[in-house]
Write an enzyme that holds these catalytic residues in place. Structure first.
Site, PDB file in Angstrom:
ATOM      1  N   CYS A   1      19.660  53.568 -10.649  1.00 60.01           N
ATOM      2  CA  CYS A   1      20.678  52.783 -11.341  1.00 60.01           C
ATOM      3  C   CYS A   1      20.453  51.216 -10.974  1.00 60.01           C
ATOM      4  O   CYS A   1      19.485  50.679 -11.182  1.00 60.01           O
ATOM      5  CB  CYS A   1      21.821  53.623 -11.279  1.00 60.01           C
ATOM      6  SG  CYS A   1      23.281  53.003 -12.442  1.00 60.01           S
TER       7      CYS A   1
ATOM      8  N   ASP B   1      19.095  57.463 -22.395  1.00 61.48           N
ATOM      9  CA  ASP B   1      19.697  56.417 -21.504  1.00 61.48           C
ATOM     10  C   ASP B   1      20.132  55.188 -22.555  1.00 61.48           C
ATOM     11  O   ASP B   1      19.433  54.697 -23.162  1.00 61.48           O
ATOM     12  CB  ASP B   1      18.688  55.909 -20.652  1.00 61.48           C
ATOM     13  CG  ASP B   1      19.528  55.162 -19.649  1.00 61.48           C
ATOM     14  OD1 ASP B   1      20.503  54.472 -19.964  1.00 61.48           O
ATOM     15  OD2 ASP B   1      18.925  55.046 -18.484  1.00 61.48           O
TER      16      ASP B   1
ATOM     17  N   HIS C   1      21.044  58.405 -18.556  1.00 58.74           N
ATOM     18  CA  HIS C   1      21.235  57.594 -17.698  1.00 58.74           C
ATOM     19  C   HIS C   1      22.018  58.390 -16.611  1.00 58.74           C
ATOM     20  O   HIS C   1      22.936  58.880 -16.638  1.00 58.74           O
ATOM     21  CB  HIS C   1      22.226  56.441 -18.116  1.00 58.74           C
ATOM     22  CG  HIS C   1      21.796  55.175 -16.749  1.00 58.74           C
ATOM     23  ND1 HIS C   1      20.888  54.531 -16.561  1.00 58.74           N
ATOM     24  CD2 HIS C   1      22.996  55.051 -15.801  1.00 58.74           C
ATOM     25  CE1 HIS C   1      21.250  53.596 -15.698  1.00 58.74           C
ATOM     26  NE2 HIS C   1      22.269  53.860 -15.089  1.00 58.74           N
TER      27      HIS C   1
END
Length: 243
Positions: free
Chosen positions: A120, A179, A211
């Site tokens: 991330c 995502d 995500h």
């Protein structure tokens, strides 16, 4: 590579104003090392467990606490993103330099350049480290690193494609097709820039994964994608870090 004993894990001082969570295989041997960059939620239990998993796989894993003690629940996205906005790329790279210094002198670390792994927010910092500290790292894996090549970054971060020419080692990138924060066209811009620069890289795309798909305590966890990405990542580092 693997360790048969439980790993040794502890908080350590990286520098006077920076701590980190370090996990290593038990015993007196020397092992390849890895810097691990956190998500936007801090050095929480998930990342402590991840460091232990890397130690069980035969690595000395260091997670720099670039949030300096703050952690956020996965339900507190506003708090986490608010903290993310305060980070400065130059300062994080300075702290990364200190983390690399610590690994270079740690008695459990083999005399080879470490790897870098990030998720991330940390996936972006792993990508940046691969360029900013290119001569100090062997290989880098980035999971769904946002802000690398957006047309417009909602958090005001500088895109990183211009840093690609400085990269030296191999790079592995993981993305999910679902995502919502990293669109497929961004995958394309990253791949094109890396190819044009003649860099060695691989990009893995996971259908149905969103995500944060690797984190098993997030609602977006995708078990099949996480398992495959973990296996590919360990193989990648085994090939490029030795051990």
């Amino acid at each position: 590579m693997s360790s048969t004993s439980s790993p040794v894990a502890e908080w350590i001082d990286i520098a006077p104003d920076l701590r980190g969570y370090l996990a290593r295989p038990a015993g007196d041997g020397k092992h390849p090392a890895m810097v691990v960059f956190i998500e936007a939620f801090g050095v929480n239990g998930h990342f402590q467990t991840l460091a232990a998993r890397l130690a069980e796989a035969g690595y000395v894993a260091l997670v720099p606490d670039i949030y300096h003690g703050d952690t956020y629940d996965y339900s507190d996205r506003d708090g986490a993103i608010g903290h993310l906005r305060t980070l400065n790329d130059e300062q994080v790279m300075q702290e990364t330099d200190r983390a690399l210094d610590l690994l270079a002198r740690h008695p459990s670390v083999a005399p080879i350049k470490p790897g870098v792994l990030g998720f991330c927010m940390g996936g972006r910092y792993a990508f940046l480290t691969h360029a900013a500290h290119a001569e100090r790292v062997s290989a880098t894996a980035s999971f769904y690193g946002g802000g690398i090549a957006p047309l417009q970054d909602g958090l005001g971060r500088a895109p990183l494609l211009g840093r690609i020419p400085a990269m030296q080692g191999p790079l592995l990138l993981h993305y999910g097709t679902e995502d919502g924060s990293i669109a497929p066209d961004e995958h394309g811009r990253i791949a094109e820039a890396l190819s044009r620069a003649g860099k060695r890289y691989g990009m893995q795309i996971y259908p149905g994964a969103g995500h944060g798909f690797f984190c098993d305590v997030r609602p977006s966890y995708h078990a099949a994608a996480a398992a495959e990405a973990w296996e590919l990542t360990l193989d990648f580092f085994s090939r490029h870090l030795g051990g």
